[in-house]
Design a protein around this motif. Structure first.
Motif, short mmCIF file in Angstrom:
data_model
loop_
_atom_site.label_atom_id
_atom_site.label_comp_id
_atom_site.label_asym_id
_atom_site.label_seq_id
_atom_site.Cartn_x
_atom_site.Cartn_y
_atom_site.Cartn_z
N HIS A 72 -3.97 3.06 2.12
CA HIS A 72 -3.94 4.51 2.35
C HIS A 72 -2.79 5.15 1.57
O HIS A 72 -1.62 4.91 1.88
CB HIS A 72 -3.80 4.82 3.84
N HIS A 74 -1.89 8.93 -1.07
CA HIS A 74 -2.35 10.22 -1.62
C HIS A 74 -1.78 10.38 -3.03
O HIS A 74 -0.56 10.56 -3.19
CB HIS A 74 -1.81 11.38 -0.78
N HIS A 226 -7.54 10.54 8.61
CA HIS A 226 -6.34 10.32 9.42
C HIS A 226 -6.71 10.36 10.90
O HIS A 226 -7.62 11.10 11.29
CB HIS A 226 -5.30 11.40 9.14
N HIS A 265 -3.01 5.50 10.24
CA HIS A 265 -2.01 5.68 11.32
C HIS A 265 -2.46 5.08 12.66
O HIS A 265 -2.02 4.01 13.02
CB HIS A 265 -1.58 7.14 11.46
N ASP A 316 0.97 5.44 2.36
CA ASP A 316 0.83 6.87 2.70
C ASP A 316 1.83 7.75 1.93
O ASP A 316 2.26 8.78 2.44
CB ASP A 316 0.95 7.11 4.21
ZN ZN Z 1 -2.19 10.09 4.66
#
Ligand code: ZN
Ligand code: GUN
Length: 426
Positions: A72, A74, A226, A265, A316
């Motif tokens: 995960h 971005h 998420h 998460h 993340d």
């Molecule tokens: Zn994220």
């Protein structure tokens, strides 16, 4: 046909050591034989070398492990890493949404996509599940850059019809653009598609329904979003979906919970939600540096193990504070201790490789350094810094691995190989 052979200390953890006593594969003096990017043999050098007398052998000093798999991250947030002062919802408004708006410019997306993938490789990460932005061309930019580097990358246009001005699509445009991207990119290189609703608060019921339909229509794609990250977010989700049993249920009602679903998460989960996750086969990308950075909390490894949850590891970035999966594994250990769990270093390596691969449904392709898999691997240098050198001198394997996780980062990546070819990094 290109045949290469690599000699060195080889370690991989293709299975979860919590549930499999044969999970760890270690060849103190091993050989990895690679044909056209695929591992065709692995074992003790003394056993294998005589079988391939004509293949030149490259000796790699250090510890050879699978390329990391970031479950995960971005890419548009790369330049907003280390943005000060807020927890999740305010951080998104103040720092992240403005940065993502800039991806309306395709040239900007192209530039960041290339820098991002090079930074992953520099950190030993060869596969990832990646959030782009709401702009369809942000996926094109990432996938083109990944193709050029032959990396195994999964991504999909972000769905967020309730997003801020300049970052909102509609249920219709989200559906049409996702369909077009799936059609265009299916089967190309080492790429995969993920239907990617940002989170429950940025999609209308109508758009969440569209996401469910896309998944039903395309059984080969993943679902990526998420879940239960930050307390205020969870309170707002509970207020928005008063009839849902919990946060997971808000997704479940739209067909978004299945064994190809990856939730980032999953900190604040009810027992019911854990049981439902387990039953559905959905997985969690644990993101410890992000959870600490945004004041979100600590993942409950013990509870996840009790429920037999499928978990992997993610950075993340840009809420995460490092591209390094070594560092992320080290922080996962510390986060685990906060809730009474002692994450074993071999299990941490599993989570950063084959565990994440299982979440992404690419465990047959990468993550275990096993014959038949693609030869994505890295070389770790246990003496990358003076302190690491002192701490690992004379240490056994578990100690060396743990020291690399606690003290190591990109400096400890001595080489990154994608399908048997060394990348530009070193
Ligand atoms: Zn994220
Ligand atoms: N929840 C919704 N969007 C985001 C994001 O960009 N980062 C993180 N960490 N959580 C989110």
């Amino acid at each position: 046909m290109t045949v290469r052979a690599f000699r060195g200390e080889i370690l991989s953890v293709p299975h979860d050591p919590l549930t499999n006593s044969e999970a760890i594969r270690h060849d103190p003096d091993g050989l990895l034989l690679v044909e056209d990017g695929i591992i065709v043999a692995r074992g003790a050098y003394a056993d294998l070398a005589p079988l391939y007398p004509n293949v030149p052998v490259e000796t790699l000093p250090g510890l050879i492990v699978p390329g990391f798999i970031d479950a995960h991250i971005h890419y548009p947030q790369m330049d907003r890493i280390a943005s000060h002062g807020e927890q999740l919802l305010d951080w998104l408004d103040r720092h992240i949404f403005p940065a993502e708006k800039a991806f309306a410019d395709r040239a900007h997306a192209d530039q960041i996509a290339g820098l991002f993938l090079d930074e992953l490789l520099r950190n030993g990460t060869t596969s990832a599940l990646v959030f782009p932005t709401v702009h369809a061309h942000s996926v094109d930019a990432l996938f083109e850059a990944a193709l050029a580097r032959n990396m195994r990358i999964t991504s999909g246009k972000v769905l967020m019809d309730l997003g801020p001005e300049g970052l909102a699509d509609t249920p219709d445009s989200g559906r049409t653009e996702s369909e077009a991207l799936i059609r265009h990119w299916r089967g190309k290189g080492r790429l995969g598609y993920a239907v990617t609703p940002r989170f429950a608060l940025t999609s209308s019921d109508e758009q969440l329904h569209v996401a469910g339909q896309l998944l039903a229509d395309h059984p080969d794609v993943l679902m990526h979003t998420h879940l239960a990250e930050n307390e205020r977010e969870c309170a707002e989700v509970a207020a928005r979906f008063p009839d849902a049993a919990d946060y997971l249920d808000a997704y479940d009602r739209f067909g978004l919970v299945g064994d190809r679903s990856v939730f980032a998460h999953g900190i604040h989960l009810s027992h019911r939600a854990c049981a439902r996750m387990q039953e559905s086969g959905a997985g969690i990308a644990v993101c410890p540096t992000s959870n600490l950075f945004l004041g979100s909390g600590f993942f409950d490894f013990t509870r996840a193990a009790q429920h037999g949850l499928k978990i992997g590891l993610g950075t993340d970035v840009g809420a995460g504070t490092s591209f390094s999966m070594l560092h992320t594994a080290g922080v996962a250990y510390q986060a685990g201790l906060m809730r009474g769990h002692r994450l074993d270093p071999f299990r941490a390596l599993y989570l950063a490789t084959a565990g994440s691969a299982a979440l992404l449904h690419i465990e047959d392709k990468v993550g275990g350094l096993l014959p038949g898999q693609e030869a994505d691997f890295i070389v770790l240098d246990p003496a990358a810094t003076p302190l690491l050198a002192r701490r690992t001198a004379g240490a056994d394997l578990a100690e060396r691995l743990f020291a690399l996780q606690i003290l190591g980062d990109d400096r400890a990546i001595a080489g990154t190989y994608v399908m048997g070819a060394r990348t530009g990094r070193t």
